[in-house]
Structure formats: C-alpha cells, structure tokens
Design a protein around this motif. Structure first.
Motif: not given
Length: 255
Positions: A51-54, A74-78, A80-84, A160-161
């Motif tokens: 849930l936390l990384y969409r 957008p998924a791409r923007d997420v 760029c900000r969150i890495a799992a 680079a999250p």
C-alpha cells in the motif's frame, strides 16, 4: 502547520471479494526518519508495504508524500520519489550487475533518451555505496543471494528516491552484511520504511517501530516504548526477556 513528510491515514485493504486483511492503519514519518515494521508472519507487514509504495490501492484511507496523495500522481512520478526493495529476487535476468542498477534510472528518463551524466553518476555512486564495483560486470544470475540483495538495494539507491521502502532487506545476508546494510540505511539521510524480523536490529537502527498484529497496529513509537515484554507477547505469542545492560536492548524468547 505543514503536512507530515509521509503519512498513511486510516488504511484498509483486503483481496477482492474478501474481508479486510489490514484495518485502520495510520502512521506518520518525518523526513530522514527510519521506521521498522515488525510482527509475526501473517501480521500484514508485506501487504502494508504494498500500500505504501502504491502497488495496492487501499479500500479506504490515504497515503500521502509531502502532502500529496500518491494515487493522485502519475505512476512515473511516484517511481521517481519512492523506491522499493522486495523480498523476491529475480534470478533469470540476462543482465550484469551494472545493468540491473541502471534500471533504477528508468523513471527519470523520458521517451527514448539515452542515459546522461546524472544517470551515470547515480549508478556509479550506488555501486560504490554497496561495495559492488568488483561485481559490476558479473551476470546477475551468478551471484549469491546476499550479493543479489545488495544489487537490488543499489538499484533502489540509483533511483534517487525521497522514500526508500524495503521488505526484509537483511534476508540472505550474513551477520556482517546485515550490520553494514542497516548502518548504510541509517546513514543515507533518506526516509526509510523497512520490515524486519530481527528485533535487535530494529531496536538498534530504527527511530520508530510499528508493531503489527492481525492486520492492525498493536503499538507504535520509539523502540524502547514498543519492545516491552507485554507487546512482544501480544504480537508473537512468546515470552521474552529484554537485556538492557548494553547500549541497545538484546532479546531472548521462550514459549
């Protein structure tokens, strides 16, 4: 008052057609904090991370990064900000270590543009931070489980999250590499959320701990507040003894 850096509010989720497996889960993180999520097998740790990384959309509730609901982006923007970094490690990639780490740069590239100097610098930095330079040209499938885990963490760093999420990152690692990895995560300056089975590692390296039981938050707070004999019994159905004689607590467990 400004919004928390990262916030989950009232999250509920379950598989389609089935009751909620996670219910009423909320948490907040300040920038740069390390949160360890602990609990027994089946408590819902990996499902919460999804849930936390969409990966999963919550049935109810919201996940916000810097005040913005991640499902409004957008998924791409997420990406760029969150890495799992997940527990499952692919073993059949016909790619080298360097090529795997380079995959972390894909969210930052547009169209058919080639990798630029910023991409190459990020890849080189990630390889160096995880001590992978000597393995950079090795095929990924020839590595040990611990080496593959380090490569996947390096791929996430190359991304680079702003937020790094890891599911049991110390699995497959020997003791030395467990300690090195946790010290690395602690020193990144990133906001980090990680599930951990090892309560000693969680107590030593996390700023805060969220303890799950049966898909709900049993307790959340500083490690010393969370890791009590009563809370451990409630989460794991075991008796525990906590040694507080050293700099960090040490645990022993009994049925």
């Amino acid at each position: 008052m400004s919004a928390p850096f990262f916030e989950a509010e009232g999250l509920c989720w379950g598989p389609r057609g089935r009751p909620d497996l996670l219910a009423d889960i909320s948490l907040t993180l300040n920038q740069g904090e390390v949160l360890a999520i602990c609990g027994a097998n089946g408590a819902g740790k990996s499902s919460l991370l999804r849930l936390l990384y969409r990966f999963h959309r919550p049935r109810r509730g919201h996940v916000r990064l810097e005040g913005t609901d991640i499902w409004s982006l957008p998924a791409r923007d997420v990406a760029c900000r969150i890495a799992a970094v997940l527990q499952e490690q692919p073993t059949d990639f016909a790619l080298t270590v360097r090529q795997i780490v380079a995959l972390g740069r894909l969210p930052h590239q547009r169209g058919l543009s080639a990798a630029g100097s910023a991409d190459r610098d990020a890849i080189a930095h990630a390889l160096a931070r995880l001590h992978l330079n000597a393995l950079a040209e090795r095929p990924f499938g020839t590595l040990s489980g611990g080496e593959r885990q380090r490569v996947m963490v390096a791929r996430a760093l190359a991304q680079a999250p702003k937020l790094l999420i890891l599911d049991e990152p110390t699995n497959h690692l020997d003791i030395r590499h467990q300690l090195e990895l946790m010290a690395l995560l602690r020193g990144l300056g990133l906001t980090v959320i990680t599930t951990l089975h090892d309560l000693t590692l969680a107590a030593e390296y996390a700023d805060r701990v969220l303890l799950l039981a049966g898909g709900r938050v049993l307790t959340e707070g500083a490690p010393a507040e969370v890791f009590t004999e009563a809370h451990i019994a409630g989460a794991f159905s075991v008796r525990s003894r906590i040694d507080l004689s050293g700099q960090h607590p040490r645990f022993s467990f009994h049925l």
